[in-house]
Design a protein around this motif. Structure first.
Motif, PDB file in Angstrom:
ATOM      1  N   ARG A   1      -5.335   6.766  -1.195  1.00  0.00           N
ATOM      2  CA  ARG A   1      -3.502   5.932   0.561  1.00  0.00           C
ATOM      3  C   ARG A   1      -3.129   6.386   1.460  1.00  0.00           C
ATOM      4  O   ARG A   1      -2.600   7.622   1.433  1.00  0.00           O
ATOM      5  CB  ARG A   1      -3.351   4.978   0.101  1.00  0.00           C
ATOM      6  CG  ARG A   1      -3.889   4.469  -1.331  1.00  0.00           C
ATOM      7  CD  ARG A   1      -5.018   3.881  -0.806  1.00  0.00           C
ATOM      8  NE  ARG A   1      -4.993   2.531   0.000  1.00  0.00           N
ATOM      9  CZ  ARG A   1      -5.520   2.038   1.249  1.00  0.00           C
ATOM     10  NH1 ARG A   1      -7.215   2.070   0.551  1.00  0.00           N
ATOM     11  NH2 ARG A   1      -4.920   1.038   1.887  1.00  0.00           N
TER      12      ARG A   1
ATOM     13  N   THR B   1      -2.911   2.311  -4.489  1.00  0.00           N
ATOM     14  CA  THR B   1      -1.582   2.936  -3.566  1.00  0.00           C
ATOM     15  C   THR B   1      -0.565   2.756  -4.921  1.00  0.00           C
ATOM     16  O   THR B   1      -0.562   2.546  -5.507  1.00  0.00           O
ATOM     17  CB  THR B   1      -1.618   0.819  -2.822  1.00  0.00           C
ATOM     18  OG1 THR B   1      -1.958   0.786  -2.123  1.00  0.00           O
ATOM     19  CG2 THR B   1       0.399   1.339  -2.177  1.00  0.00           C
TER      20      THR B   1
ATOM     21  N   SER C   1      -0.285  -2.305   1.733  1.00  0.00           N
ATOM     22  CA  SER C   1      -1.832  -1.622   1.985  1.00  0.00           C
ATOM     23  C   SER C   1      -2.103  -0.193   1.908  1.00  0.00           C
ATOM     24  O   SER C   1      -2.726   1.108   1.364  1.00  0.00           O
ATOM     25  CB  SER C   1      -2.424  -1.967   3.328  1.00  0.00           C
ATOM     26  OG  SER C   1      -2.345  -3.425   3.579  1.00  0.00           O
ATOM     27  N   HIS C   2      -0.207   0.550   2.312  1.00  0.00           N
ATOM     28  CA  HIS C   2      -0.802   2.159   2.489  1.00  0.00           C
ATOM     29  C   HIS C   2       1.160   1.897   1.292  1.00  0.00           C
ATOM     30  O   HIS C   2       1.912   2.008   0.331  1.00  0.00           O
ATOM     31  CB  HIS C   2      -0.214   2.653   3.140  1.00  0.00           C
ATOM     32  CG  HIS C   2      -1.323   2.217   4.537  1.00  0.00           C
ATOM     33  ND1 HIS C   2      -2.532   2.268   4.202  1.00  0.00           N
ATOM     34  CD2 HIS C   2      -1.282   1.239   4.984  1.00  0.00           C
ATOM     35  CE1 HIS C   2      -3.497   1.794   5.398  1.00  0.00           C
ATOM     36  NE2 HIS C   2      -2.148   1.461   5.796  1.00  0.00           N
ATOM     37  N   ASP C   3       0.404   3.622   1.005  1.00  0.00           N
ATOM     38  CA  ASP C   3       1.914   4.561  -0.099  1.00  0.00           C
ATOM     39  C   ASP C   3       2.849   4.298   0.063  1.00  0.00           C
ATOM     40  O   ASP C   3       3.773   4.524   1.301  1.00  0.00           O
ATOM     41  CB  ASP C   3       1.726   5.839  -0.489  1.00  0.00           C
ATOM     42  CG  ASP C   3       0.257   6.313  -1.470  1.00  0.00           C
ATOM     43  OD1 ASP C   3      -0.468   5.046  -1.817  1.00  0.00           O
ATOM     44  OD2 ASP C   3      -0.354   7.028  -1.658  1.00  0.00           O
TER      45      ASP C   3
END
Length: 269
Positions: free
Chosen positions: A258, A162, A177-179
């Motif tokens: 991501r 990430t 969990s994500h950029d």
């Protein structure tokens, strides 16, 4: 070994270690044979610096920290990989930082003037910028990229691979969990992009006019119909784009595995 350094008699300094001038190594520390400590580094006590690790000038390391340990990766086979820590960092009790993996460049890096509070963790092949704050128990999985002046609240956890853009703020106990875009503010589990780190923007010297411009671009990109990347691409034109907006657009439009964090949780490619 610099003669001016202050080394407690109970400390273990293995042959081959490079100790700079005015280094202080307190009681019961252990410094491995491939370690390089820059001038003025302070190991308070009971700290372990091992592996192929270099630490920049004036960095302070508190009891129980273990820096340069092997990657926590089942594919690691004892290769000579590295940990590079910059100058003027503060690394508090129980912090762990691992060296890199050979198939990913082999280097874990930390910039200058960063603060790592107790029991935070920097995994293999992470790249952490300057003036970053990781609060207590923050966990970075492998291959995470953290930009300059990011602040992460206690207990936040970041998924492997990430990206967290510069000047972002991550709330305590958030699951990243994500950029996260530059200047983004993320909270919750799963993490949701709650808006922009306006306080951080002001501290960075942005005027109210510039902040309003960035907020307007944020609304155009993240609200309304259409995919985030498509809306960002429509704004990606002209030489008069504010640098902060440009940073956000470049971050969004860069290909990456991501998904992007958004107010609606994620925007998949």
């Amino acid at each position: 070994m610099a003669s001016a350094s202050d080394i407690h008699p109970s400390a273990i300094i293995e042959p081959g270690a490079e100790i700079g001038a005015d280094v202080r190594i307190g009681p019961f520390c252990h410094v491995g044979p491939k370690v390089r400590l820059g001038a003025g580094v302070d190991l308070v006590s009971h700290a372990v610096v091992t592996g192929n690790t270099s630490i920049g000038e004036r960095t302070r390391i508190f009891p129980g920290a273990i820096l340069g340990g092997e990657p926590q990766n089942v594919k690691y086979r004892g290769e000579d990989t590295r940990l590079v820590i910059g100058a003027d960092c503060t690394i508090r009790e129980g912090v762990t930082m691992n060296t890199g993996m050979p198939d990913a460049g082999g280097v874990t890096s930390v910039g200058d003037h960063s603060l790592f509070l107790a029991y935070s963790h920097v995994a293999h092949d992470c790249h952490v910028g300057d003036h970053v704050i990781l609060s207590n128990n923050v966990m970075l999985a492998g291959h995470v990229s953290v930009g300059d002046r990011v602040i992460m609240g206690g207990g936040a956890a970041v998924h492997q691979f990430t990206r967290v853009g510069h000047h972002a703020f991550i709330g305590g106990l958030s699951a990243v969990s994500h950029d996260v875009i530059p200047y983004g503010m993320l909270n919750g589990n799963p993490g949701v992009l709650a808006g922009l780190n306006v306080i951080g923007m002001a501290r960075n010297g942005m005027s109210k006019t510039e902040i309003h411009t960035v907020r307007r671009a944020f609304r155009q990109i993240f609200h309304g119909e259409g995919a985030i990347r498509e809306k960002a691409a429509k704004l990606d034109g002209g030489a008069d784009v504010l640098p902060a907006v440009r940073d956000i657009l470049d971050f969004i439009l860069t290909d990456h595995e991501r998904a992007l964090s958004s107010p609606a949780r994620i925007d998949r490619p």
